[in-house]
Write a protein that holds these residues in place. Structure first.
Motif, PDB file in Angstrom:
ATOM      1  N   GLY A  97       0.691  -1.125  -0.071  1.00  0.00           N
ATOM      2  CA  GLY A  97       0.030   0.064   0.017  1.00  0.00           C
ATOM      3  C   GLY A  97       0.856   1.314   0.041  1.00  0.00           C
ATOM      4  N   ARG A 109      -2.814  -1.924   5.835  1.00  0.00           N
ATOM      5  CA  ARG A 109      -3.330  -0.948   5.096  1.00  0.00           C
ATOM      6  C   ARG A 109      -1.982  -0.451   4.222  1.00  0.00           C
ATOM      7  N   TYR A 110      -0.974  -0.666   4.674  1.00  0.00           N
ATOM      8  CA  TYR A 110       0.271   0.052   4.197  1.00  0.00           C
ATOM      9  C   TYR A 110       1.693  -0.833   4.209  1.00  0.00           C
ATOM     10  N   ALA A 116      -4.579   7.903   6.388  1.00  0.00           N
ATOM     11  CA  ALA A 116      -5.637   7.511   5.189  1.00  0.00           C
ATOM     12  C   ALA A 116      -6.280   8.857   4.942  1.00  0.00           C
TER      13      ALA A 116
END
Length: 290
Positions: free
Chosen positions: A30, A59-60, A287
């Motif tokens: 991500g 998420r990353y 985000a």
């Protein structure tokens, strides 16, 4: 109660940055997020973020270097401009990774590194999260007892496990029982590496240019701070005994795009002591969810 998350499998490699070796571990996929550790004795990237990497990696792309002077990276830091030296090394690492921009997350010394890089080259930073960063109002008051304990670790009778345990349990965290003996043992082993003892990465400025170095290390005297466009989240333990929580208000008043979160019953190590809160708030902020 803090959730203790197992570390995921991580890719490890060493980058050559202007002749210096920068050790990096990474995992996840991500947007890139670089986690920058603090400057206490025996600190290193993965160890400092052991309670955060797995959650953020959902998420990353999480990139965790050992800063120069620490862990498996080249030892020694330019004592005349330590924050600039760290920022230059990090910028070089981003270049080697082919990253034009990244999110930066920095605790203490790592927070100072992130802020200096953002001030020098704001186009390289997407968003920034700072936890009790160094260099905030440091010339406006005497050092705290916690900071003195850190800076005196290699002086006097030299490093010892007792000195390190006292620093960590008495000054670094709010609840001393939250730090297992294994953490102190590992940090002590790294802190007495002969290369580190010969060139400690965080020392008290001295010599004829000491005052100039101190002023250079105080971001509240940098006029660029009020023009920095990078969206910034400052997380500061309300019971921080290393860097004063009042530094959070200083940043919130000077940075034009800054959110401040004072974390109750928490010391200098927010990402460790309040991992669940930190992981959620940090991931959402990066985000764009405030």
């Amino acid at each position: 109660m803090t959730t203790r998350t197992e570390l995921p499998a991580m890719q490890e490699y060493v980058l050559d940055v202007s002749g210096k070796e920068i050790f990096v571990a990474e995992t996840g996929d991500g947007p890139p997020v670089v986690l920058l550790h603090g400057g206490g004795p025996g600190a290193s990237g993965v160890a400092n973020y052991a309670r955060n990497i797995a959650e953020l990696a959902k998420r990353y792309r999480v990139i965790v270097p050992d800063l120069p002077g620490y862990g498996r990276s080249t030892k020694g830091v330019d004592a005349a401009d330590p924050f600039g030296y760290l920022a230059d090394a990090l910028r070089g690492a981003l270049d080697r990774l082919g990253l034009d921009r990244a999110h930066l997350v920095g605790n203490s010394y790592g927070g100072a590194c992130a802020l200096r890089l953002a001030l020098d080259t704001p186009d390289r930073v997407d968003r920034m999260v700072l936890m009790g960063p160094g260099g905030i109002g440091t010339t406006r008051a005497l050092p705290t007892r916690g900071l003195n304990s850190l800076l005196n670790y290699y002086s006097g009778d030299g490093p010892s496990r007792l000195k390190l345990e006292r620093f960590i349990r008495q000054y670094l965290v709010f609840n001393a029982a939250d730090v297992p003996d294994s953490v102190i043992d590992a940090r002590y082993r790294d802190s007495v590496d002969p290369e580190v003892v010969a060139a400690p990465p965080l020392t008290r400025p001295s010599g004829p240019n000491a005052l100039r170095t101190l002023w250079r290390m105080d971001f509240t005297r940098d006029e660029r701070l009020s023009r920095l466009p990078v969206p910034t989240l400052v997380l500061w333990g309300a019971a921080d005994q290393v860097n004063r929580p009042s530094g959070g208000r200083m940043l919130a008043e000077r940075l034009p795009n800054c959110d401040l979160y004072l974390v109750a019953n928490t010391g200098h190590w927010v990402q460790f002591e309040r991992a669940d809160l930190f992981n959620r708030v940090c991931a959402d902020f990066l985000a764009g969810r405030r």
